[in-house]
Design an enzyme around this catalytic site. Sequence first.
Site, PDB file in Angstrom:
ATOM      1  CD  GLU A   1      53.047  86.284   6.668  1.00 42.34           C
ATOM      2  OE1 GLU A   1      52.465  85.550   6.320  1.00 42.34           O
ATOM      3  OE2 GLU A   1      54.417  85.879   6.876  1.00 42.34           O
TER       4      GLU A   1
ATOM      5  CB  CYS B   1      44.300  86.913   5.214  1.00 41.88           C
ATOM      6  SG  CYS B   1      45.364  87.136   6.553  1.00 41.88           S
TER       7      CYS B   1
END
Lengths: 543, 467
Positions: A301, A335
Amino acid sequence: MTTHNTDNYIQDNSKFKNCPFLDFSIEENRTKLSNEISKLITQAKKDFFSVTSIYKNHSIKTNSIERINSLPEDSSILFTKTIEATTEDCEVALETLKSYFPTWSKTQIETRVKVLESASKIMQERRFELTALLCLEAGKPWSDADGEFCEAVDFLEYYALQAKSLFLKTKMGTIQGEDNFYFYEPRGVALVICPWNFPLAIPCGMFSAAIVTGNPAILKPSEETPLIGKRLYEIFLEAGLPKEASAFIPGKGEIVGDYMSRDVRVSTIVFTGSKEVGLKLIKVGGDTKKGQTHVKRIISEMGGKNSIIIDSDADLDEAVRGTIISAFSYTGQKCSACSKVFIVGEETYLKFRERISAALLSLKVGPTSESANTVGPVINEEAQKRIEKTIAEGKLRGATVSETKLSEDVKKRGNFVCPVVLENLSLSDTISTDEIFGPVLSMYMVESFEEGVKFATLSEYRLTGGVYSRSPKNIDYAYREFNVGNLYINRQCTGALVYRQPFGGAHMSGMGSKAGGPDYLIQFTVPRVVTENTIRRGFAPTS
Amino acid sequence: MSKELEIKIIALGKAILEGSKKRELHILSPLGFVDKLLESSLNNAELKIALFRFVDVMPSLKNSKEIVSHLEEYFLEIAKKSNIIKLIIKLSKLPILREIVSTLAKTQINSISKKFILGESPTEALYKLAKLKTKNRKYTVDLLGEAALSGAESEEYFFRYKELIKILSANSQIKGDNEDSPVNISIKLSSLYESTNPLNFEQSVLKLSEKLSSLFRLVKESKGTAFVDMEDSSLVDITLAVVKNVLTKEEFSNYKKFGIVLQAYLKRTEKDLDNILDWIKNERKTQIQIRLVKGAYWDTEFMSSISNGWDCPVFIEKTHSDFNYEKLSYKLLNNTKYVYPAFASHNIRSLSNAICIASELKLEKHDFEIQTLYGMGEEFKDELVARGFSVREYAPVGKMLPGMAYLVRRLLENTANEGFLRRVSFDKISDLDELLKAPSIYNLAHDLESNNKEFNLVKNNGNNDNS
């Protein structure tokens, strides 16, 4: 009324319930958290919190390196001292885990589920202590820290629930004389490499997923947040996770992370962090060595460069508030954070500009040991310097819309960066293309909603996105064309919840897997099928 | 509660309803097609949502093209089932008619909003306030606006409140003989400090106390009245702390005309009232005003508590809010030495209950007052005034754009399934005994049970009834 393709759907009926947030309007909750924070600070001022590797047959080495971290909000408080793991630690740990794999993989699923459920229970008992630790070690504002605590608990509960059904065998077909069973088995040793920005929830999710699916796992915390990592690991041990099935390896990514990711004994690498490291892991993990008996799976990720589009008919009360939360909560170090805002039409652009510009001056930036501050420090001095340099250069190429003022006193104390909104930057400017991971938002005027979507999807990243609009047609358009991993309509683009908003993106944001979603655990398994011919001399049992 | 009292409550309720009936009831006056749509939306959930969303977005639309395209987007699906809407959408496609349709939509929504909002500015409001006086009604004026998201925006609110007080107090036109001051305002604290929130508790209380003191000072100078409105449940503690803080100051310690609002739909309110009464008895020792409302944010409170996984702070069943309202009414009327109660409701049962309790307690008509919303239930108000009660209207001033949130809330109330007004005038429930029957007794066990039920949001959407 709505025309987007939501007419045909299946309603998921999971019994899962998210861990309730703390209600901070209740005074007792504020007092408890405040007390825990004070306690930690007092302790730290007396002595460091020390962190070392934890694994079966651990012996203290003499050639280890020490690392000292101060608090992001106050560099005068030395908070942790980590004796960093060496490759020798990795060797012992990997060997232990490898040899325990047959045992752990064949442990009853109920036993493994029990570990997660117990861990969740212990965590909830230590809720205030863990949340306080997030406020301090990671520099998280109270609401964000509380949200992260809940997410950690949610991962445990959700994956426990998922695992129960995942490991039920499925009988395929109804042909008499033939039994076909489809089932999932663990893959092998998992290496869990963690980020610092969600140092409790993300490690908890990745690690518990590996464990519950029968894979021995190594937890490598970020160098920035070793203490939360240690607390998390200790909770798992207390919850009944065998020491043979796990290891806690704090240390440098370039040394222990790199060493273990190349090791043939590792079957799965689970990573959340930067694109740079993620891509490196994919490369290293894909390099199959002599004697390696399996292909590694890498679950990676990575970053995001996320946009919000403000339509000309948007409710600006909501849009301004939501954009500020998306861009500046946890100082933009998520993020999922928004770093670009595309506004449709000049009139809306100017109105939005005026309001966000004024609102920025009211942002409460300061130490997150204090409840009122909604924007805290950035993680370390290096990040502070880097972000400040980026902002200074950006200001020269574009123009400053607004910047939060900070007292010199606060600035001197810790790694603080003033939140800033910029404009007049081209779409190819690095501020428009690169993940900054700081409190920087840039504004762009667009001709139409469609153009907004087009520009928002120019990025190589596709993690989150946001839309503020009251036009059913444009909302429908965003559904179809604004193809990011998590699209949020008329709300902030951060704060995904386990189960309700499974989280993750594709393109350069990741492999497209969704943490906290129905497909997550499967990645840690290998599907198998066993077929048995049950006919003996023309005779078969009826099923 | 005694049986005789219950009989009296129903008898008075009937008398008020009968009296109002002669005055002809409408939810909304027959103004045109938006009204017609509103009426037909009462039984059509899909149309209701489309219509309210359209009303909500309307003021932010910049030109006729945008208005017409939104009309089409919102009503396209519904148009398949309704000829009149189909026709409107078809017509609006012709460039010549586009202007006409959009102007029509604009004026329609404008005229509806004018029913509920006094005007864009305090000066503009004066005419309507004077008109209220001719009907022997009183008023309390509040300000509508966008959320205060910055220091600049909360300063602007502060300025607007000061200006409101100034304009009201300077106006002789509305200076009534039945009231000693033309100043009566309602204040929303969250508009005065942009960082009002529980995590910023101390600063919130400090900053708001400062601002509220300045406003109270101006109100006091003009011998006026000011209420502090209650907002969402997360701000109740801050609001109570600020009001206590300010009213404990020496300059206000003997002044009786400051008030606070309590919401009967909150489970915590009874305890809050007890604390307030203790505080007045033991510390302040001077009367304050208390406006008792049902509460206007039911859906938000309900949905956000579910979303956060919290116990629902409001009563799930409307009848329990009604019950609590009556319980709190009794407590207020029993303590008129310490509080001057204002019963804010459009539910005739709730009002009749308060009036009957007051007369049981041998109170005078001027020991309390009735408050209503400007633009709603006109006929009741006339009847109540005719009966000699003091009726005060909560009347907002503000621009069209931010006014929409208020307007949509009023429309929701007018059309809520369980709303009293709707039941009388649209559903035309003629069984007055049914309409006026006592609310169900609330007990904790029952409530816990309801809390555990899986609630159907759509079904419960009708619970938004502030009246």
